[in-house]
Design a protein around this motif. Structure first.
Motif, PDB file in Angstrom:
ATOM      1  N   ALA A  16       0.823  -1.211   0.000  1.00  0.00           N
ATOM      2  CA  ALA A  16       0.000   0.000   0.000  1.00  0.00           C
ATOM      3  C   ALA A  16       0.860   1.265   0.000  1.00  0.00           C
ATOM      4  N   PHE A  17       2.022   1.184   0.642  1.00  0.00           N
ATOM      5  CA  PHE A  17       2.926   2.332   0.738  1.00  0.00           C
ATOM      6  C   PHE A  17       4.317   1.929   0.236  1.00  0.00           C
ATOM      7  N   SER A  18       5.079   2.911  -0.207  1.00  0.00           N
ATOM      8  CA  SER A  18       6.434   2.624  -0.678  1.00  0.00           C
ATOM      9  C   SER A  18       7.343   2.312   0.503  1.00  0.00           C
ATOM     10  N   ARG A  19       8.412   1.588   0.230  1.00  0.00           N
ATOM     11  CA  ARG A  19       9.378   1.277   1.291  1.00  0.00           C
ATOM     12  C   ARG A  19      10.041   2.559   1.799  1.00  0.00           C
ATOM     13  N   GLU A  20      10.209   3.537   0.926  1.00  0.00           N
ATOM     14  CA  GLU A  20      10.800   4.809   1.345  1.00  0.00           C
ATOM     15  C   GLU A  20       9.891   5.531   2.333  1.00  0.00           C
ATOM     16  N   TRP A  21       8.602   5.509   2.067  1.00  0.00           N
ATOM     17  CA  TRP A  21       7.637   6.137   2.976  1.00  0.00           C
ATOM     18  C   TRP A  21       7.669   5.445   4.335  1.00  0.00           C
ATOM     19  N   VAL A  22       7.731   4.122   4.333  1.00  0.00           N
ATOM     20  CA  VAL A  22       7.745   3.366   5.590  1.00  0.00           C
ATOM     21  C   VAL A  22       9.051   3.599   6.346  1.00  0.00           C
ATOM     22  N   GLN A  23      10.157   3.710   5.624  1.00  0.00           N
ATOM     23  CA  GLN A  23      11.435   3.984   6.288  1.00  0.00           C
ATOM     24  C   GLN A  23      11.388   5.319   7.024  1.00  0.00           C
ATOM     25  N   GLN A  24      10.746   6.297   6.433  1.00  0.00           N
ATOM     26  CA  GLN A  24      10.577   7.602   7.075  1.00  0.00           C
ATOM     27  C   GLN A  24       9.740   7.466   8.344  1.00  0.00           C
ATOM     28  N   LEU A  25       8.671   6.679   8.263  1.00  0.00           N
ATOM     29  CA  LEU A  25       7.829   6.424   9.437  1.00  0.00           C
ATOM     30  C   LEU A  25       8.639   5.720  10.525  1.00  0.00           C
ATOM     31  N   HIS A  26       9.446   4.758  10.129  1.00  0.00           N
ATOM     32  CA  HIS A  26      10.291   4.020  11.074  1.00  0.00           C
ATOM     33  C   HIS A  26      11.224   4.970  11.820  1.00  0.00           C
ATOM     34  N   GLU A  27      11.830   5.887  11.094  1.00  0.00           N
ATOM     35  CA  GLU A  27      12.734   6.856  11.720  1.00  0.00           C
ATOM     36  C   GLU A  27      11.994   7.710  12.749  1.00  0.00           C
ATOM     37  N   ASP A  28      10.781   8.141  12.397  1.00  0.00           N
ATOM     38  CA  ASP A  28       9.990   8.958  13.324  1.00  0.00           C
ATOM     39  C   ASP A  28       9.629   8.159  14.578  1.00  0.00           C
ATOM     40  N   ILE A  29       9.248   6.906  14.396  1.00  0.00           N
ATOM     41  CA  ILE A  29       8.855   6.075  15.532  1.00  0.00           C
ATOM     42  C   ILE A  29      10.034   5.831  16.470  1.00  0.00           C
ATOM     43  N   LEU A  30      11.222   5.600  15.926  1.00  0.00           N
ATOM     44  CA  LEU A  30      12.385   5.370  16.786  1.00  0.00           C
ATOM     45  C   LEU A  30      12.667   6.592  17.660  1.00  0.00           C
ATOM     46  N   ILE A  31      12.533   7.771  17.095  1.00  0.00           N
ATOM     47  CA  ILE A  31      12.750   9.005  17.870  1.00  0.00           C
ATOM     48  C   ILE A  31      11.692   9.141  18.955  1.00  0.00           C
ATOM     49  N   LEU A  32      10.434   8.903  18.602  1.00  0.00           N
ATOM     50  CA  LEU A  32       9.338   9.010  19.562  1.00  0.00           C
ATOM     51  C   LEU A  32       9.448   7.947  20.658  1.00  0.00           C
ATOM     52  N   TYR A  33       9.884   6.758  20.294  1.00  0.00           N
ATOM     53  CA  TYR A  33      10.030   5.676  21.260  1.00  0.00           C
ATOM     54  C   TYR A  33      11.108   6.005  22.293  1.00  0.00           C
ATOM     55  N   GLU A  34      12.235   6.502  21.813  1.00  0.00           N
ATOM     56  CA  GLU A  34      13.318   6.864  22.725  1.00  0.00           C
ATOM     57  C   GLU A  34      12.863   7.953  23.689  1.00  0.00           C
ATOM     58  N   ALA A  35      12.145   8.940  23.173  1.00  0.00           N
ATOM     59  CA  ALA A  35      11.647  10.026  24.027  1.00  0.00           C
ATOM     60  C   ALA A  35      10.631   9.496  25.036  1.00  0.00           C
ATOM     61  N   ALA A  36       9.763   8.582  24.613  1.00  0.00           N
ATOM     62  CA  ALA A  36       8.742   8.037  25.507  1.00  0.00           C
ATOM     63  C   ALA A  36       9.364   7.228  26.640  1.00  0.00           C
ATOM     64  N   LEU A  37      10.446   6.508  26.339  1.00  0.00           N
ATOM     65  CA  LEU A  37      11.107   5.705  27.359  1.00  0.00           C
ATOM     66  C   LEU A  37      11.750   6.574  28.441  1.00  0.00           C
ATOM     67  N   GLN A  38      12.096   7.790  28.079  1.00  0.00           N
ATOM     68  CA  GLN A  38      12.727   8.702  29.040  1.00  0.00           C
ATOM     69  C   GLN A  38      11.709   9.447  29.890  1.00  0.00           C
ATOM     70  N   ARG A  39      10.438   9.390  29.504  1.00  0.00           N
ATOM     71  CA  ARG A  39       9.393  10.158  30.178  1.00  0.00           C
ATOM     72  C   ARG A  39       8.564   9.248  31.069  1.00  0.00           C
ATOM     73  N   PRO A  40       8.384   9.598  32.321  1.00  0.00           N
ATOM     74  CA  PRO A  40       7.564   8.752  33.200  1.00  0.00           C
ATOM     75  C   PRO A  40       6.186   8.498  32.597  1.00  0.00           C
ATOM     76  N   GLY A  41       5.821   7.245  32.442  1.00  0.00           N
ATOM     77  CA  GLY A  41       4.521   6.896  31.884  1.00  0.00           C
ATOM     78  C   GLY A  41       4.415   7.080  30.386  1.00  0.00           C
ATOM     79  N   GLY A  42       5.534   7.375  29.723  1.00  0.00           N
ATOM     80  CA  GLY A  42       5.480   7.640  28.287  1.00  0.00           C
ATOM     81  C   GLY A  42       5.259   6.401  27.445  1.00  0.00           C
ATOM     82  N   ALA A  43       5.800   5.272  27.907  1.00  0.00           N
ATOM     83  CA  ALA A  43       5.640   4.002  27.198  1.00  0.00           C
ATOM     84  C   ALA A  43       4.950   3.019  28.143  1.00  0.00           C
ATOM     85  N   VAL A  44       3.886   2.418  27.685  1.00  0.00           N
ATOM     86  CA  VAL A  44       3.108   1.503  28.517  1.00  0.00           C
ATOM     87  C   VAL A  44       3.542   0.075  28.222  1.00  0.00           C
TER      88      VAL A  44
END
Length: 263
Positions: A16-44
């Motif tokens: 449904a989506f190009s691999r390039e589009w998904v790679q961009q999403l992957h990069e965004d998620i990794l940044i958000l995940y790292e930030a959530a892990l540093q924040r109390p209650g950020g990652a459930v």
């Protein structure tokens, strides 16, 4: 689409989506995940070495591409009706060492389903990596969205005596980058053990029919600046809280029964 969701409880669209589009999403998620892990209650926690993070639509590039994709909008309209509402966006990350989850539903079946035989919500999933057998693939027991929750703990967790039935039906899903699926979150499923050295992030998009109550479990926020840039077709399908500045999300949909995991 209706036959798939009302039948097996899950459907998919490859590429449904190009691999390039998904790679961009992957990069965004990794940044958000790292930030959530540093924040109390950020990652459930959703089990050992497994997390869920709810996010803001504007924190990922490609949100509009996702929610306006013709397959996504057509599935929503076919199953939920033309007045469907987007109520959740987030991602799951099963890390190396994640264990089998108990078989479960994501929330108790509503009366609409138990009595009215109607599905009033959908969960879309989009992997950000190619999935292989050792990476803890998603496993689902087709057609179990209609099972009555007899003996289910909290309406979500069937007793272990029911497991053989699910294991007989179980289908492991190993999508590739660009694939997307839609399912009833009531269909009995689980994440399996991740024996690899790789994480398996997957985006989650939750959508309700009119009368659905899943928005009560989430806090979908949109800034005024972002809202002004959204197409009208997206605005009319969002359930959201309009804010000047995004606030950290306090996750309201914890699933305590997933915390232990299984070997």
């Amino acid at each position: 689409m209706m036959g798939g969701i009302y039948g097996e409880g899950i459907i998919g669209h490859k590429g449904a989506f190009s691999r390039e589009w998904v790679q961009q999403l992957h990069e965004d998620i990794l940044i958000l995940y790292e930030a959530a892990l540093q924040r109390p209650g950020g990652a459930v926690g959703r089990g050992p070495k497994r997390h869920y993070v709810e996010i803001h639509p504007e924190n990922i590039r490609g949100f509009v591409d996702l929610v306006t994709h013709p397959w996504v909008t057509t599935v929503c309209e076919a199953v939920l009706g033309p007045e469907y509402k987007i109520v959740e966006i987030g991602f799951d990350v099963p890390n190396p060492g994640a264990m089998n989850q108990p078989w479960h539903r994501d929330f108790p079946a509503p009366d609409d389903t138990i009595i009215g035989r109607r599905l009033n919500s959908l969960a879309f999933n989009l992997t950000t990596v190619d999935v292989f057998e050792d990476m803890g693939p998603f496993e689902i027991a087709p057609s179990t969205q209609w099972d009555l929750p007899v003996e289910f703990e909290h309406g979500m967790f069937p007793p272990k005596s029911f497991y053989p039935r699910y294991e007989e039906r179980a289908q492991r899903k190993m999508p590739q980058m660009g694939d997307i699926s839609a399912r009833s979150a009531l269909t009995i499923h689980r994440g399996t053990a991740n024996h690899s050295d790789k994480s398996r992030p997957a985006l989650v998009l939750g959508v309700d029919a009119p009368g659905g109550i899943n928005h009560e479990r989430h806090d979908l926020q949109v800034t005024r600046a972002f809202f002004e840039k959204l197409p009208e077709s997206v605005k009319q399908h969002l359930t959201f809280r309009l804010v000047d500045t995004l606030e950290p999300i306090v996750q309201a949909h914890t699933i305590e029964g997933l915390m232990m995991g299984e070997a």
